[in-house]
Design a protein around this motif. Structure first.
Motif, PDB file in Angstrom:
ATOM      1  N   GLN A 199      50.644   1.368   2.101  1.00 14.07           N
ATOM      2  CA  GLN A 199      49.396   1.254   1.339  1.00 14.07           C
ATOM      3  C   GLN A 199      49.598   1.848  -0.047  1.00 14.07           C
ATOM      4  O   GLN A 199      49.643   3.068  -0.219  1.00 14.07           O
ATOM      5  N   GLN A 255      56.608  -4.389  13.130  1.00 15.23           N
ATOM      6  CA  GLN A 255      56.027  -3.951  14.388  1.00 15.23           C
ATOM      7  C   GLN A 255      57.132  -3.811  15.433  1.00 15.23           C
ATOM      8  O   GLN A 255      58.025  -4.664  15.520  1.00 15.23           O
ATOM      9  N   PHE A 300      51.555  -4.992   5.889  1.00 12.97           N
ATOM     10  CA  PHE A 300      52.346  -4.921   7.107  1.00 12.97           C
ATOM     11  C   PHE A 300      53.832  -4.886   6.789  1.00 12.97           C
ATOM     12  O   PHE A 300      54.342  -5.753   6.082  1.00 12.97           O
ATOM     13  N   LEU A 328      51.320   5.433   0.428  1.00 15.09           N
ATOM     14  CA  LEU A 328      50.960   6.052   1.703  1.00 15.09           C
ATOM     15  C   LEU A 328      51.513   5.156   2.809  1.00 15.09           C
ATOM     16  O   LEU A 328      51.223   3.965   2.835  1.00 15.09           O
ATOM     17  N   PHE A 386      45.258   4.557  13.917  1.00 14.29           N
ATOM     18  CA  PHE A 386      46.102   4.932  12.795  1.00 14.29           C
ATOM     19  C   PHE A 386      46.370   6.428  12.765  1.00 14.29           C
ATOM     20  O   PHE A 386      45.507   7.232  13.140  1.00 14.29           O
ATOM     21  N   GLY A 387      47.552   6.772  12.268  1.00 12.07           N
ATOM     22  CA  GLY A 387      47.825   8.143  11.895  1.00 12.07           C
ATOM     23  C   GLY A 387      47.264   8.420  10.508  1.00 12.07           C
ATOM     24  O   GLY A 387      46.752   7.522   9.840  1.00 12.07           O
ATOM     25  N   LEU A 399      51.549   4.267   6.632  1.00 10.96           N
ATOM     26  CA  LEU A 399      50.698   4.444   7.801  1.00 10.96           C
ATOM     27  C   LEU A 399      51.383   3.903   9.048  1.00 10.96           C
ATOM     28  O   LEU A 399      51.949   2.802   9.036  1.00 10.96           O
ATOM     29  N   ARG A 445      57.976  -8.965  11.282  1.00 11.54           N
ATOM     30  CA  ARG A 445      58.266  -8.288  10.035  1.00 11.54           C
ATOM     31  C   ARG A 445      57.463  -8.909   8.913  1.00 11.54           C
ATOM     32  O   ARG A 445      57.271 -10.129   8.868  1.00 11.54           O
ATOM     33  N   GLY A 446      57.008  -8.084   8.017  1.00 12.57           N
ATOM     34  CA  GLY A 446      56.303  -8.566   6.837  1.00 12.57           C
ATOM     35  C   GLY A 446      57.282  -8.834   5.711  1.00 12.57           C
ATOM     36  O   GLY A 446      58.501  -8.846   5.899  1.00 12.57           O
ATOM     37  N   TYR A 484      52.716   0.295   8.127  1.00 16.32           N
ATOM     38  CA  TYR A 484      52.072  -0.314   6.977  1.00 16.32           C
ATOM     39  C   TYR A 484      52.364   0.529   5.736  1.00 16.32           C
ATOM     40  O   TYR A 484      52.482   1.750   5.813  1.00 16.32           O
ATOM     41  N   GLY A 511      44.935  -2.516  -0.024  1.00 17.20           N
ATOM     42  CA  GLY A 511      44.847  -2.492   1.422  1.00 17.20           C
ATOM     43  C   GLY A 511      46.228  -2.308   2.019  1.00 17.20           C
ATOM     44  O   GLY A 511      47.244  -2.510   1.362  1.00 17.20           O
ATOM     45  N   PRO A 512      46.289  -1.898   3.277  1.00 13.14           N
ATOM     46  CA  PRO A 512      47.593  -1.740   3.935  1.00 13.14           C
ATOM     47  C   PRO A 512      48.350  -3.068   4.032  1.00 13.14           C
ATOM     48  O   PRO A 512      47.751  -4.096   4.344  1.00 13.14           O
TER      49      PRO A 512
END
Lengths: 112, 116
Positions: A37, A48, A45, A88, A103-104, A90, A57-58, A35, A42-43
Motif C-alpha cells: 500500500q 498469495q 496484491f 506499507l 489484516f495485520g 500488509l 501473483r500480482g 499487499y 489502495g492495497p
C-alpha cells in the motif's frame, strides 16, 4: 485469540539492499496474502500463499518473493530495493474467500 | 479487467450527519463484496461483506451497505456519523467462483473527515 502479527513494524533500508518481512496468520487461517500500500493508495496484491506454494501473483517483479512455512506463517522478501518500494506492506490471512481477510497492522518500509 | 472504483477521494461530514460512500465494480459476474476501514498507520478492519441473499447488509460500528446489481454498486451508509469514524474506507471485491485461489481487488479509498 491473536490476529495477524507482522514484524517489524517499521524498517528503514538503503537502496539496493534486501529486506525480509514476517507474518503470522490468525489462528486457523491457512492462506496468506501480501499487499503493498503506497501512500494515498489502495492495497495492491503482491501474491498469495497456500499449502506452502505461491498460488497467485500480482503485477510485481521477481525482486519480490515469498515463502510459507508448515505452520502457515509467511515471509516476504524484496531484493535490490528501490526508492519506489517504500510503502506499507500488509499481510492478510483468510480461511476462504467468503469470510474476508484479517489484516495485520503492516510493516512500514522506507527506502532511502 | 476487474476493477473497483471509489469516485470520492475525500468526503467531509459533520458529526451526527448521515454518510454514504460510493463503490462501483466492474466484473463479469456478481463478486463477493467487502468494505474495510483503515485508521492512520493501521491495517484494515472488515466492516461488512456481501455474497448472496438480502441485498442490504449490516456491519459493525453501525454501518450498512446495499448491493445493487443493476448499478454494479455496493455503497456504504451510516445514519449518524461519529467523530471516531474519521478514517479511510476501502471497497473490495473478490471473484465468487468456488475453486482456485482468489485475490481481493481494492478501490483507491475514500478518506472521511468528520467535523465536530
Amino acid at each position: 485469540d491473536a490476529g495477524v502479527t507482522q514484524s517489524p513494524t517499521h524498517l528503514i533500508k538503503t537502496r539496493g539492499q534486501q529486506v525480509t518481512l514476517r507474518c503470522s496468520p490468525k489462528s486457523g487461517h491457512d492462506t496468506v496474502s501480501w499487499y503493498q500500500q503506497a501512500l494515498g493508495q489502495g492495497p495492491q496484491f503482491i501474491f498469495q500463499y497456500y499449502e506452502e506454494e505461491e498460488r497467485q501473483r500480482g503485477n510485481f517483479p521477481d525482486r519480490f518473493s515469498g515463502h510459507q512455512f508448515p505452520n502457515y506463517s509467511s515471509e516476504l522478501n524484496v531484493n535490490a530495493l528501490l526508492l519506489g518500494d517504500s510503502a506499507l506492506y500488509l499481510c492478510a490471512s483468510s480461511l476462504d474467500r467468503t469470510h474476508g481477510y484479517t489484516f495485520g497492522s503492516g510493516t512500514r518500509l522506507t527506502v532511502v | 479487467a476487474q476493477s473497483v472504483t471509489q469516485p470520492d477521494i475525500h468526503i467531509t461530514v459533520s458529526e451526527g450527519a448521515s454518510l454514504e460512500l460510493r463503490c462501483n465494480y466492474s466484473y463479469g459476474a456478481t463478486p463477493y463484496l467487502f468494505w474495510y476501514v483503515q485508521s492512520p498507520g493501521q491495517g484494515l478492519q472488515l466492516l461488512l461483506k456481501y455474497f448472496s441473499g438480502d441485498t442490504l447488509v449490516q456491519g459493525i460500528k453501525g454501518f450498512e451497505a446495499e448491493f445493487k446489481r443493476s448499478q454494479s454498486s455496493f455503497n456504504l451508509r451510516k445514519p449518524s456519523v461519529h467523530w471516531s469514524d474519521a478514517a479511510e474506507y476501502f471497497c473490495a471485491v473478490v471473484p465468487s467462483t468456488t475453486s482456485g485461489t482468489y485475490k481481493y481487488i481494492f478501490g483507491t479509498g475514500t478518506r472521511l473527515k468528520v467535523l465536530a
